[in-house]
Design an enzyme around this catalytic site. Structure first.
Site, PDB file in Angstrom:
ATOM      1  N   TYR A   1      -1.526  -0.856  10.359  1.00 15.22           N
ATOM      2  CA  TYR A   1      -1.668  -1.295   8.959  1.00 15.22           C
ATOM      3  C   TYR A   1      -0.468  -0.832   8.129  1.00 15.22           C
ATOM      4  O   TYR A   1       0.132  -1.605   7.386  1.00 15.22           O
ATOM      5  CB  TYR A   1      -2.979  -0.711   8.408  1.00 15.22           C
ATOM      6  CG  TYR A   1      -3.230  -0.949   6.950  1.00 15.22           C
ATOM      7  CD1 TYR A   1      -3.718  -2.167   6.491  1.00 15.22           C
ATOM      8  CD2 TYR A   1      -2.993   0.065   6.010  1.00 15.22           C
ATOM      9  CE1 TYR A   1      -3.956  -2.382   5.140  1.00 15.22           C
ATOM     10  CE2 TYR A   1      -3.230  -0.140   4.661  1.00 15.22           C
ATOM     11  CZ  TYR A   1      -3.718  -1.362   4.227  1.00 15.22           C
ATOM     12  OH  TYR A   1      -3.963  -1.575   2.900  1.00 15.22           O
TER      13      TYR A   1
ATOM     14  N   LYS B   1       2.458  -2.943   6.033  1.00 14.45           N
ATOM     15  CA  LYS B   1       2.677  -2.764   4.594  1.00 14.45           C
ATOM     16  C   LYS B   1       4.129  -2.360   4.313  1.00 14.45           C
ATOM     17  O   LYS B   1       4.689  -2.737   3.277  1.00 14.45           O
ATOM     18  CB  LYS B   1       1.687  -1.745   4.028  1.00 14.45           C
ATOM     19  CG  LYS B   1       0.227  -2.238   4.078  1.00 14.45           C
ATOM     20  CD  LYS B   1       0.030  -3.519   3.280  1.00 14.45           C
ATOM     21  CE  LYS B   1      -1.427  -3.906   3.132  1.00 14.45           C
ATOM     22  NZ  LYS B   1      -1.609  -5.113   2.320  1.00 14.45           N
TER      23      LYS B   1
ATOM     24  N   SER C   1       0.868  -1.181   0.000  1.00 11.64           N
ATOM     25  CA  SER C   1       0.000   0.000   0.000  1.00 11.64           C
ATOM     26  C   SER C   1       0.903   1.229   0.000  1.00 11.64           C
ATOM     27  O   SER C   1       2.044   1.159   0.476  1.00 11.64           O
ATOM     28  CB  SER C   1      -0.855   0.013   1.279  1.00 11.64           C
ATOM     29  OG  SER C   1      -1.426   1.288   1.480  1.00 11.64           O
TER      30      SER C   1
HETATM   31  N1  LIG Z   1      -8.688  -0.739  -1.542  1.00 16.27           N
HETATM   32  C1  LIG Z   1      -7.684   0.053  -1.279  1.00 16.27           C
HETATM   33  O1  LIG Z   1      -7.822   1.291  -1.298  1.00 16.27           O
HETATM   34  C2  LIG Z   1      -6.332  -0.520  -0.965  1.00 16.27           C
HETATM   35  C3  LIG Z   1      -5.240   0.369  -0.945  1.00 16.27           C
HETATM   36  C4  LIG Z   1      -3.973  -0.131  -0.669  1.00 16.27           C
HETATM   37  C5  LIG Z   1      -3.808  -1.479  -0.438  1.00 16.27           C
HETATM   38  N2  LIG Z   1      -4.874  -2.327  -0.446  1.00 16.27           N
HETATM   39  C6  LIG Z   1      -4.623  -3.744  -0.195  1.00 16.27           C
HETATM   40  O2  LIG Z   1      -5.205  -4.508  -1.215  1.00 16.27           O
HETATM   41  C7  LIG Z   1      -5.487  -5.824  -0.720  1.00 16.27           C
HETATM   42  C8  LIG Z   1      -6.906  -6.213  -1.119  1.00 16.27           C
HETATM   43  O3  LIG Z   1      -7.809  -5.320  -0.512  1.00 16.27           O
HETATM   44  P1  LIG Z   1      -9.211  -4.903  -1.175  1.00 16.27           P
HETATM   45  O4  LIG Z   1      -9.292  -3.442  -1.082  1.00 16.27           O
HETATM   46  O5  LIG Z   1      -9.388  -5.589  -2.474  1.00 16.27           O
HETATM   47  O6  LIG Z   1     -10.219  -5.507  -0.082  1.00 16.27           O
HETATM   48  P2  LIG Z   1     -11.623  -6.293  -0.203  1.00 16.27           P
HETATM   49  O7  LIG Z   1     -12.356  -5.884  -1.424  1.00 16.27           O
HETATM   50  O8  LIG Z   1     -12.281  -6.144   1.114  1.00 16.27           O
HETATM   51  O9  LIG Z   1     -11.140  -7.806  -0.385  1.00 16.27           O
HETATM   52  C9  LIG Z   1     -10.390  -8.422   0.618  1.00 16.27           C
HETATM   53  C10 LIG Z   1     -10.192  -9.880   0.254  1.00 16.27           C
HETATM   54  O10 LIG Z   1      -9.363 -10.499   1.242  1.00 16.27           O
HETATM   55  C11 LIG Z   1     -10.066 -11.609   1.817  1.00 16.27           C
HETATM   56  N3  LIG Z   1      -9.639 -11.752   3.211  1.00 16.27           N
HETATM   57  C12 LIG Z   1      -9.776 -10.851   4.210  1.00 16.27           C
HETATM   58  N4  LIG Z   1      -9.266 -11.353   5.357  1.00 16.27           N
HETATM   59  C13 LIG Z   1      -8.796 -12.600   5.063  1.00 16.27           C
HETATM   60  C14 LIG Z   1      -8.170 -13.623   5.797  1.00 16.27           C
HETATM   61  N5  LIG Z   1      -7.930 -13.496   7.107  1.00 16.27           N
HETATM   62  N6  LIG Z   1      -7.830 -14.764   5.161  1.00 16.27           N
HETATM   63  C15 LIG Z   1      -8.080 -14.927   3.840  1.00 16.27           C
HETATM   64  N7  LIG Z   1      -8.663 -13.992   3.090  1.00 16.27           N
HETATM   65  C16 LIG Z   1      -9.026 -12.842   3.688  1.00 16.27           C
HETATM   66  C17 LIG Z   1     -11.537 -11.279   1.625  1.00 16.27           C
HETATM   67  O11 LIG Z   1     -12.382 -12.411   1.625  1.00 16.27           O
HETATM   68  P3  LIG Z   1     -13.009 -13.065   2.987  1.00 16.27           P
HETATM   69  O12 LIG Z   1     -13.447 -11.898   3.823  1.00 16.27           O
HETATM   70  O13 LIG Z   1     -14.113 -13.925   2.511  1.00 16.27           O
HETATM   71  O14 LIG Z   1     -11.900 -13.848   3.606  1.00 16.27           O
HETATM   72  C18 LIG Z   1     -11.490 -10.658   0.228  1.00 16.27           C
HETATM   73  O15 LIG Z   1     -11.396 -11.671  -0.760  1.00 16.27           O
HETATM   74  C19 LIG Z   1      -5.240  -5.762   0.789  1.00 16.27           C
HETATM   75  O16 LIG Z   1      -3.963  -6.311   1.077  1.00 16.27           O
HETATM   76  C20 LIG Z   1      -5.239  -4.273   1.092  1.00 16.27           C
HETATM   77  O17 LIG Z   1      -4.443  -3.973   2.207  1.00 16.27           O
HETATM   78  C21 LIG Z   1      -6.133  -1.882  -0.706  1.00 16.27           C
END
Ligand SMILES: NC(=O)c1ccc[n+]([C@@H]2O[C@H](COP(=O)([O-])OP(=O)(O)OC[C@H]3O[C@@H](n4cnc5c(N)ncnc54)[C@H](OP(=O)(O)O)[C@@H]3O)[C@@H](O)[C@H]2O)c1
Length: 255
Positions: free
Chosen positions: A160, A164, A147
């Protein structure tokens, strides 16, 4: 010519039931990979696998539920992938969590441990298993999702952000250790429209600050991460190793 094709390759993507992980899995499948979707809820994974199979053909996606922080689950994920797909060429460590939003100094150890378990320890465990059981001998490409918060502090997201930053150093360290036989790179997304980040983009004050700082005047859409992911795990990036690619529209983290 740069080669973005992933035909015959098998990719594990964690956190693949929705959001950035689903978008990455779809991008890999579109370029020919067979994808193994993992997260905690089997039904959600099967729904996403059905989307991919409808678009790209039968046998292109399977769903294996696993908690991304737990070693026995991750070991089963690797064993089952090898049993059903026969190889693991690509690993995308993407599952992430953030159970706490507040001053770092007030956080209790439970949320510290939970965040580290999923965001950093889990990435390490799964990488170790995949390298031991397949990539160490056969080679491969690993992509970690960090991130922009891992590059600079943002208010109230301290734990968090520290995990990261750890993902970025995990990437650099492994890229050196694995000697290019396994390339290891990292994405650092800014704010994207996913369920995970809704507390940020759904808050008008925070969203306004982000948009003010962003020359493109908007946040990212999940599909916009796929191209960067495909590039970094493909032969088009054959000489790219240990790098962090920022996807933030030029805005910095801006929170
Ligand atoms: N969206 C942003 O703005 C953003 C920015 C920077 C970085 N990121 C990073 O991008 C990645 C994906 O995030 P996203 O925004 O796509 O989130 P999201 O739409 O909420 O998706 C999160 C995914 O992770 C799974 N997950 C959560 N906890 C888990 C666990 N303990 N074990 C296995 N699977 C788990 C969820 O499924 P289940 O809940 O069914 O397990 C879901 O498939 C993360 O690492 C996040 O830190 C996101």
């Amino acid at each position: 010519m740069p080669d973005f094709q992933l035909s015959e390759r098998v990719a594990i993507v964690t956190g693949a039931s929705r959001g950035l992980g689903a978008a990455i899995a779809e991008g890999l499948a579109e370029h020919g990979a067979r994808v193994v979707l993992s997260s905690r809820k089997q039904a959600d994974l099967e729904a996403e696998a059905a989307v991919i199979e409808r678009r790209f053909g039968q046998g292109r996606a399977i769903a294996i539920a696993a908690h991304a922080g737990r070693e026995p689950d991750l070991r089963r994920l690797v064993e089952e992938t090898l049993g059903r797909m026969g190889r693991i060429d690509i690993l995308v460590n993407n599952a992430g969590t953030n159970p706490y939003f507040g001053p770092l100094i007030d956080a209790d150890l439970g949320v510290w441990d939970k965040t580290f378990e999923v965001n950093l320890r889990g990435y390490f465990i799964l990488t170790q298993l995949v390298v031991r059981f397949w990539m160490g001998e056969h080679g491969g490409a690993i992509l970690n999702v960090a991130s922009t918060g891992g590059l600079r502090p943002s208010p109230l997201l301290g734990i968090y952000d520290i995990t990261k930053a750890g993902v970025i150093m995990l990437t650099r360290q492994l890229a050196k250790e694995l000697g290019g036989k396994v390339r290891v790179n990292c994405l650092a997304p800014g704010l994207f429209r996913t369920r995970f980040a809704q507390a940020l983009w759904g808050n008008p004050e925070i969203l306004d600050r982000v948009l003010q700082a962003n020359p493109m005047g908007r946040i990212g859409e999940p599909a916009e991460i796929a191209g960067a992911a495909v590039f970094l795990v493909s032969d088009a990036a054959a000489y790219v190793n240990g790098q962090v690619l920022v996807l933030d529209g030029g805005g910095g983290e801006g929170l």
